[in-house]
Design a protein around this motif. Structure first.
Motif, PDB file in Angstrom:
ATOM      1  N   ALA A  25       0.834  -1.205   0.000  1.00 46.69           N
ATOM      2  CA  ALA A  25       0.000   0.000   0.000  1.00 46.69           C
ATOM      3  C   ALA A  25       0.870   1.258   0.000  1.00 46.69           C
ATOM      4  O   ALA A  25       0.592   2.226  -0.727  1.00 46.69           O
ATOM      5  CB  ALA A  25      -0.936  -0.006   1.200  1.00 46.69           C
ATOM      6  N   MET A  26       1.936   1.244   0.804  1.00 43.67           N
ATOM      7  CA  MET A  26       2.829   2.405   0.834  1.00 43.67           C
ATOM      8  C   MET A  26       3.587   2.527  -0.474  1.00 43.67           C
ATOM      9  O   MET A  26       3.810   3.637  -0.971  1.00 43.67           O
ATOM     10  CB  MET A  26       3.809   2.299   2.004  1.00 43.67           C
ATOM     11  N   MET A  27       4.002   1.402  -1.080  1.00 42.25           N
ATOM     12  CA  MET A  27       4.683   1.467  -2.374  1.00 42.25           C
ATOM     13  C   MET A  27       3.768   2.103  -3.423  1.00 42.25           C
ATOM     14  O   MET A  27       4.217   2.875  -4.268  1.00 42.25           O
ATOM     15  CB  MET A  27       5.121   0.077  -2.822  1.00 42.25           C
ATOM     16  N   ALA A  28       2.486   1.784  -3.370  1.00 44.65           N
ATOM     17  CA  ALA A  28       1.529   2.365  -4.316  1.00 44.65           C
ATOM     18  C   ALA A  28       1.410   3.869  -4.110  1.00 44.65           C
ATOM     19  O   ALA A  28       1.324   4.644  -5.078  1.00 44.65           O
ATOM     20  CB  ALA A  28       0.174   1.686  -4.165  1.00 44.65           C
ATOM     21  N   LYS A  29       1.394   4.307  -2.848  1.00 41.86           N
ATOM     22  CA  LYS A  29       1.325   5.745  -2.567  1.00 41.86           C
ATOM     23  C   LYS A  29       2.578   6.468  -3.063  1.00 41.86           C
ATOM     24  O   LYS A  29       2.494   7.566  -3.644  1.00 41.86           O
ATOM     25  CB  LYS A  29       1.153   5.977  -1.063  1.00 41.86           C
ATOM     26  N   ILE A  30       3.736   5.875  -2.800  1.00 40.12           N
ATOM     27  CA  ILE A  30       4.992   6.477  -3.241  1.00 40.12           C
ATOM     28  C   ILE A  30       5.016   6.587  -4.758  1.00 40.12           C
ATOM     29  O   ILE A  30       5.376   7.624  -5.332  1.00 40.12           O
ATOM     30  CB  ILE A  30       6.187   5.644  -2.723  1.00 40.12           C
ATOM     31  N   ARG A  31       4.617   5.523  -5.422  1.00 40.41           N
ATOM     32  CA  ARG A  31       4.584   5.515  -6.885  1.00 40.41           C
ATOM     33  C   ARG A  31       3.623   6.590  -7.415  1.00 40.41           C
ATOM     34  O   ARG A  31       3.971   7.346  -8.331  1.00 40.41           O
ATOM     35  CB  ARG A  31       4.162   4.135  -7.372  1.00 40.41           C
ATOM     36  N   ASP A  32       2.431   6.665  -6.859  1.00 43.95           N
ATOM     37  CA  ASP A  32       1.452   7.634  -7.331  1.00 43.95           C
ATOM     38  C   ASP A  32       1.942   9.062  -7.133  1.00 43.95           C
ATOM     39  O   ASP A  32       1.826   9.905  -8.029  1.00 43.95           O
ATOM     40  CB  ASP A  32       0.122   7.425  -6.604  1.00 43.95           C
ATOM     41  N   GLU A  33       2.489   9.347  -5.959  1.00 41.45           N
ATOM     42  CA  GLU A  33       2.979  10.698  -5.693  1.00 41.45           C
ATOM     43  C   GLU A  33       4.135  11.052  -6.630  1.00 41.45           C
ATOM     44  O   GLU A  33       4.197  12.159  -7.180  1.00 41.45           O
ATOM     45  CB  GLU A  33       3.444  10.809  -4.236  1.00 41.45           C
ATOM     46  N   GLY A  34       5.047  10.100  -6.828  1.00 42.34           N
ATOM     47  CA  GLY A  34       6.211  10.367  -7.663  1.00 42.34           C
ATOM     48  C   GLY A  34       5.898  10.492  -9.132  1.00 42.34           C
ATOM     49  O   GLY A  34       6.564  11.250  -9.856  1.00 42.34           O
TER      50      GLY A  34
END
Length: 489
Positions: A25-34
């Motif tokens: 879930a955190m990897m998805a957030k990092i990817r989306d923000e980046g």
């Protein structure tokens, strides 16, 4: 049998160490923000275009350091500040002239060395070629050297035409190791270094007007990377190899040739400190918050171009990684610290100074024991393909797991090999894990690294966005793991 048992134990240990669950879930957030809210390209443009070349201790470097600190503070990172360390005088180029004026006029491609002494106005004359001469032979010419333009190197015949091997390429050998390679260095002098030093001293004492040297780059590519020569500095200029060779051919053909050279430069002594930029995202686990995961890269550059890939893109990568983590509300168990180093180009001075103050020696043993890992970014450009794992098999097994979610973003693989000549070595030297990523090397050593061609055209927004996502993810993964990164004995 004993060797088999030992090998089995080591492989089992690496396998156990690799069991570091990734927070999807955190990897998805990092990817989306980046990918969708990136600030990377505008920061790259500010560093490379607006601020420009960032030679250590220059006004531009100070502007870049203050700009980076202010951004980190504005994002809400803790304790964003500059840390000073002893460096020396700065240098600023205010003007430059380089032409051939006879037998015909032709503008020449060249650039003064960093910390070159200024010329006494614009000087013009027939160059004196001393390449290959002994000290005694040059000494006999002393009366002719005062105020003269002197060429100290022979014709350039060994141009830099090969980039380093990328160990993640499909055709790279599985047993890849980083071999010594003279990236960005000119043709070696034909005399011993002691003799060369004596001749350099003679040129200074004789009051030479300007020294011309050749570049190893082709097609007008100028490699410029000389350190401060102190009181022995003379006006010195690196000339494109083709044009340097042309002057020698004219001299050999006994054609009257004249060159015009002018270097307007200033030494800066008001502030002789170097600076690092430091900030952090505090850890939240009471048992782990005083342990540190660190990411960083150097902020300084050479002066003949804008330092877009060496190392504005690396500095932006770690800045953007910290912004991403703050933006997605990351609450790491360990503290994540960011550093932008000064003085890397002159000898890893900024990172060495920080490590000496905060990690080295008996007084810093407790801090060293709680320092988890340092991820540096410097050589190369473009996406992070993987990491050099410095022979640390247990770390490689962990990194393989962490890299897997980004294969669709050009991530490829981690390798056992190590890499030299950049800031992670300062950390390795005191026994803490330090790693650097594998990036793109196409035309890097031939055309870009330490040259007048290191500009914004060498990179793209998407490449820096990918690198920042991977760095944010690796920093977060390390900060959330139950155990620190395994250390080599």
């Amino acid at each position: 049998m004993r060797r088999i048992l030992i090998l089995t134990a080591l492989l089992s240990s690496a396998t156990l160490s690799a069991q570091r669950p990734v927070d999807a879930a955190m990897m998805a957030k990092i990817r989306d923000e980046g990918l969708h809210h990136s600030h990377a390209w505008e920061m790259e443009d500010t560093l490379a275009t607006v601020i420009g070349p960032r030679l250590t201790a220059s006004p531009a470097f100070f502007r870049a350091a203050n700009w980076a600190r202010d951004h980190l503070a504005a994002w809400g990172l803790r304790d964003a500040h500059l840390e000073r360390w002893p460096f020396g005088r700065g240098w600023e180029l205010d003007g430059f002239t380089l032409d051939m004026t006879a037998p015909r006029f032709a503008p020449m491609i060249g650039y003064p060395d960093a910390w070159s002494a200024p010329t006494k106005g614009v000087i013009e004359g027939t160059p004196i070629l001393i390449a290959g001469l002994s000290y005694d032979s040059v000494a006999k010419m002393r009366d002719r050297l005062k105020g003269a333009i002197v060429m100290t190197q022979p014709m350039m015949t060994r141009f830099i035409r090969t980039d380093r091997v990328n160990p993640t390429a499909a055709n790279a050998p599985d047993t890849y190791t980083l071999a010594p390679f003279p990236w960005g260095s000119p043709q070696p002098p034909r005399r011993g270094s002691g003799e060369a030093q004596r001749i350099a001293q003679l040129l200074h004492d004789a009051g030479v007007g300007a020294v011309l040297k050749t570049s190893g780059g082709e097609h007008g590519t100028i490699f410029v990377q000389t350190r401060d020569q102190g009181a022995n500095a003379v006006p010195s200029v690196v000339v494109s190899g083709e044009q340097y060779n042309n002057i020698i051919r004219l001299l050999n053909d006994h054609v009257p040739v004249k060159v015009r050279v002018g270097v307007q430069a200033r030494y800066l002594t008001r502030d002789t400190s170097g600076y690092n930029v430091i900030a952090e995202l505090p850890g939240t686990d009471p048992a782990l918050a005083d342990q540190v995961v660190m990411i960083g890269g150097h902020l300084d550059s050479w002066h003949a171009a804008t330092g877009a890939t060496d190392n504005a893109d690396g500095a932006v990568t770690v800045l953007e990684a910290m912004r991403i983590l703050q933006a997605v509300g990351a609450r790491p168990r360990r503290t994540i610290r960011v550093a932008l180093w000064g003085g890397e180009e002159e000898g890893l001075y900024g990172s060495r100074a920080w490590v000496a103050q905060h990690l080295a020696g008996d007084a810093n043993k407790a801090a060293r024991d709680k320092f988890d890992v340092y991820f540096n970014i410097d050589p190369g450009y473009g996406p992070v393909y993987g990491f050099y794992t410095e022979g640390n098999a247990a770390a490689k097994a962990i990194f393989d797991q962490w890299l897997e979610p980004f294969r669709d973003l050009d991530a490829r693989k981690n390798v056992n090999a190590g890499i030299g000549s950049t800031d992670h070595l300062s950390f390795i030297q005191v026994g803490v894990p330090g790693f650097n990523p594998i990036q793109e090397y196409g035309n890097y050593d031939v055309r870009i690294h330490h040259t007048n061609m290191d500009t914004m055209e060498r990179t793209t927004p998407e490449q820096i966005e990918q690198a920042a996502i991977v760095f944010a993810a690796f920093a977060y993964d390390a900060a959330m793991s139950d155990e620190m990164i395994p250390r080599e004995p």
